[in-house]
Every structure is written in C-alpha cells, then in structure tokens.
Design an enzyme around this catalytic site. Structure first.
Site, PDB file in Angstrom:
ATOM      1  N   MET A 115       0.851  -1.194   0.000  1.00 11.41           N
ATOM      2  CA  MET A 115       0.000   0.000   0.000  1.00 11.41           C
ATOM      3  C   MET A 115       0.888   1.246   0.000  1.00 11.41           C
ATOM      4  SD  MET A 115      -3.455  -0.877   2.045  1.00 11.41           S
ATOM      5  CE  MET A 115      -2.860  -0.576   3.677  1.00 11.41           C
ATOM      6  N   ALA A 138       4.119   3.924   0.903  1.00  9.86           N
ATOM      7  CA  ALA A 138       4.868   4.413   2.071  1.00  9.86           C
ATOM      8  C   ALA A 138       5.966   3.397   2.395  1.00  9.86           C
ATOM      9  CB  ALA A 138       3.942   4.663   3.263  1.00  9.86           C
ATOM     10  N   HIS A 155       9.369  -3.389   3.308  1.00 10.37           N
ATOM     11  CA  HIS A 155       8.935  -3.619   1.921  1.00 10.37           C
ATOM     12  C   HIS A 155      10.138  -3.879   1.019  1.00 10.37           C
ATOM     13  CE1 HIS A 155       5.675  -0.738   3.386  1.00 10.37           C
ATOM     14  NE2 HIS A 155       4.968  -1.760   2.993  1.00 10.37           N
ATOM     15  N   GLN A 198     -10.159  -2.562   2.758  1.00 11.24           N
ATOM     16  CA  GLN A 198      -9.618  -3.173   3.973  1.00 11.24           C
ATOM     17  C   GLN A 198      -9.527  -2.184   5.143  1.00 11.24           C
ATOM     18  OE1 GLN A 198      -5.813  -4.178   1.815  1.00 11.24           O
ATOM     19  NE2 GLN A 198      -4.911  -3.832   3.814  1.00 11.24           N
ATOM     20  N   GLU A 215       6.080 -10.997   7.162  1.00  8.99           N
ATOM     21  CA  GLU A 215       5.585 -11.725   8.346  1.00  8.99           C
ATOM     22  C   GLU A 215       5.108 -10.777   9.442  1.00  8.99           C
ATOM     23  OE1 GLU A 215       8.563 -14.492   9.588  1.00  8.99           O
ATOM     24  OE2 GLU A 215       7.948 -15.966   8.081  1.00  8.99           O
ATOM     25  N   ASP A 274       2.674  -8.844   9.183  1.00  8.42           N
ATOM     26  CA  ASP A 274       1.234  -9.126   9.142  1.00  8.42           C
ATOM     27  C   ASP A 274       1.085 -10.641   9.034  1.00  8.42           C
ATOM     28  OD1 ASP A 274      -0.030  -6.363   8.974  1.00  8.42           O
ATOM     29  OD2 ASP A 274       1.482  -6.261   7.414  1.00  8.42           O
ATOM     30  N   GLN A 308      -2.286 -12.148   8.162  1.00 11.68           N
ATOM     31  CA  GLN A 308      -2.574 -11.858   6.749  1.00 11.68           C
ATOM     32  C   GLN A 308      -1.880 -12.880   5.846  1.00 11.68           C
ATOM     33  OE1 GLN A 308      -2.599  -7.816   4.745  1.00 11.68           O
ATOM     34  NE2 GLN A 308      -0.502  -8.381   4.310  1.00 11.68           N
ATOM     35  N   ARG A 360       2.672   2.784   9.600  1.00  5.56           N
ATOM     36  CA  ARG A 360       1.890   3.541  10.601  1.00  5.56           C
ATOM     37  C   ARG A 360       2.759   4.067  11.731  1.00  5.56           C
ATOM     38  NH1 ARG A 360      -2.510  -0.390   9.077  1.00  5.56           N
ATOM     39  NH2 ARG A 360      -4.183   0.920   8.289  1.00  5.56           N
TER      40      ARG A 360
HETATM   41  O1  PAF Z   1       0.029  -5.659   3.720  1.00  4.82           O
HETATM   42  C1  PAF Z   1      -0.408  -4.760   2.967  1.00  4.82           C
HETATM   43  O2  PAF Z   1       0.239  -3.752   2.703  1.00  4.82           O
HETATM   44  C2  PAF Z   1      -1.792  -4.933   2.364  1.00  4.82           C
HETATM   45  O3  PAF Z   1      -2.659  -5.553   3.263  1.00  4.82           O
HETATM   46  C3  PAF Z   1      -1.774  -5.666   1.010  1.00  4.82           C
HETATM   47  C4  PAF Z   1      -1.307  -7.097   1.144  1.00  4.82           C
HETATM   48  C5  PAF Z   1      -0.887  -4.930   0.034  1.00  4.82           C
HETATM   49  C6  PAF Z   1      -3.202  -5.715   0.430  1.00  4.82           C
HETATM   50  O4  PAF Z   1      -3.717  -4.431   0.239  1.00  4.82           O
END
Ligand code: PAF
Length: 281
Positions: free
Chosen positions: A32, A34, A39, A63, A150, A152, A155, A189
């Site tokens: 997403m 930032a 990342h 989401q 990991e 998240d 997720q 965040r």
């Molecule tokens: O982890 C995130 O940044 C988001 O949840 C994702 C996997 C890109 C889905 O919008």
C-alpha cells in the site's frame, strides 16, 4: 533497466506477457506504499527469486474500517518509485480506484475461520478486503511467486489459505520482519507515533519475546497472556486487543508448549496508533 510505472490492468498484463515471452519468471510484491526497509527487503527477496519483479501500490479502501485511517494513510508515490528504482525493481503497478474496482465491483473473497479471529475480530471486514484485493492482484499479474511480510503474520496465513482454496497457481512466500534497533517492527503507521509513544513502542516486542521464551520453557499460555497485557497497560498501551500464543499455521490457540510450531501475536493501541507484532516461539 529502469523502473516503469503502469496504471491499468491491460498495461500490467502487456508488460508481464512480454517478460513471459522472453522466458522470465515473475515475482509480485503487493504493497500500500509508504515503502520502508520491510517492503524493500521483500523486493530484494523477489529480485533474488525471480527474473522480473513487479511491485503494486494501491491503498485498498476495502480493507479499512469506517473509523480507520484511510483518509490520512501516507501516500508518497514519487518517493516510493525512487526507492524501487534504486533497488532495481522492474515494474510498479499503481492503479486508481476505478481501475481496481470498476462499477463498485460486487464480488468479495472471504476466508471465514482464519480470517474471522484476532485481527478479523478487532477489524471486521479487514481480511475480506485484503483477500479480495490480493486475489485480484494475483489474477491480474499471474506471478510465479508473491511476497508478503511476516509482520502481518495472520494476513500471510489468510492469503496462503485463500490461494490453496482457490487453486491460484502462485507460490506465496513470507519475508522476515524488519525491526528498528530497539525491536520496534517497521510499519508505515509508525509515523503516527509521537516521540513519547515512539519511546514506549518497543515494549510490545520485548513483551512478546518474553512470552515466547517463557512459553517455550513450559509456562501456561493463558497466564502469560494475562501477564503480557498487564505489562503493556503499565507501559502506557491501551486497549490491548490480544496477546496470544497460537499454532503457527492454523492460528488455533495453544495452552502448553508441546513442540508444535507456534507464534506469539499481539495487537494494542498506543495513543491513537494501533500496533501489531509477532514472534516465533
Ligand atoms: O500488507 C499490505 O500492505 C496490504 O494488506 C496488502 C497485502 C498490500 C493488500 O492491500
């Protein structure tokens, strides 16, 4: 090769089709934006594992809950693109809302069970939004591998389950959590934290590490969770949504360590910022 930016599914597919025609494997890193070291470590992992890497940047409204931070979520595409260029990523797919959800898009992907507990309980609808957008991205790009941090952790498990259930032909790979020197997990965040909150924030990681060590040494999970909640409240967190010891794959609750691969997961608010973290036992 410099980074190219595309905004439509048709252009994304044209690029990836070209790579496929040249016999290249494809890695996808959904984000997403930032972008931080967490990342970028996924981007490096993808560059190691596949010949071509596509990063996606889409702040997915589906989401975010009604009282969450969609309106103020950091958006810094130019800086993100510059970082990706430096890393050597090949393609950035940055669609607008209309491209991702034309005519409102009625279809929803849901992973009940795994998606209904922990984060799913604290943030109703969150995993439906994640599963829906990730399913779309995987179908749009059709990569060989897709990478998710990991940090998240739930997720990642929800996405693995969705991919298995829907027979989506992609390998889902997790990337290790990247942390600040004091243990705070990197997150887009973290910019919301005041200097005072930032000083308290590493307590979350220190506390769940202690839970993991004591659980491995034979202590009871429920007692450790209660202890951890007290620690966090005393440090200035609150409310604490959960501190829990779970089976690493199913996320079913565990009571005592019996050698099952397990994970300590936690979520708590610090001021107005909700932080999550997890560690392996
Ligand atoms: O982890 C995130 O940044 C988001 O949840 C994702 C996997 C890109 C889905 O919008």
């Amino acid at each position: 090769m410099s980074l190219e930016i595309v905004r439509t599914v048709a252009d994304l597919r044209a690029h990836i089709g070209g790579w496929r025609g040249d016999g290249h494997s494809v890695g996808l890193v959904p984000t997403m934006g930032a972008l931080h070291e967490g990342h970028l470590s996924l981007v490096r992992q993808s560059l190691d594992r596949a010949a071509r890497t596509c990063v996606t940047l889409f702040v997915n409204p589906k989401q975010f809950g009604p009282n969450e931070d969609l309106a103020v979520y950091p958006r810094e595409e130019a800086a993100d693109a510059a970082k990706l260029e430096t890393e050597g990523a090949h393609l950035l797919f940055a669609p607008g809302i209309e491209e991702m959800y034309p005519d409102g898009a009625a279809t929803k992907v849901s992973v009940p069970g795994l998606g209904g507990i922990l984060e799913g309980q604290s943030r109703p609808g969150f995993f439906d939004g994640v599963a829906t957008v990730v399913a779309k991205l995987l179908i749009q790009a059709q990569p060989d591998i897709a990478l998710f941090g990991e940090k998240d952790y739930q997720q990642l498990q929800v996405i693995k389950r969705m991919v298995a259930d829907l027979n989506i032909p992609v390998h889902i790979e997790g990337g290790a959590i990247v942390r600040e020197a004091d243990g705070l997990a990197l997150s887009s965040r973290n910019v919301y934290l005041s200097p005072e909150e930032r000083a308290v924030a590493p307590t979350l990681n220190a506390t769940i590490k202690a839970v993991a060590e004591r659980f491995a040494a034979g202590e009871d999970a429920a007692a450790l969770s209660a202890w951890a909640v007290d620690q966090l409240l005393e440090a200035g967190f609150g409310p604490v949504d959960y501190v829990t010891v779970r089976d690493a794959a199913s996320l079913e609750p565990l009571t005592r360590h019996d050698g099952t691969p397990s994970r300590v997961l936690a979520a708590a608010k610090l001021g107005r910022t909700r932080l999550i973290d997890n560690v392996a036992v």
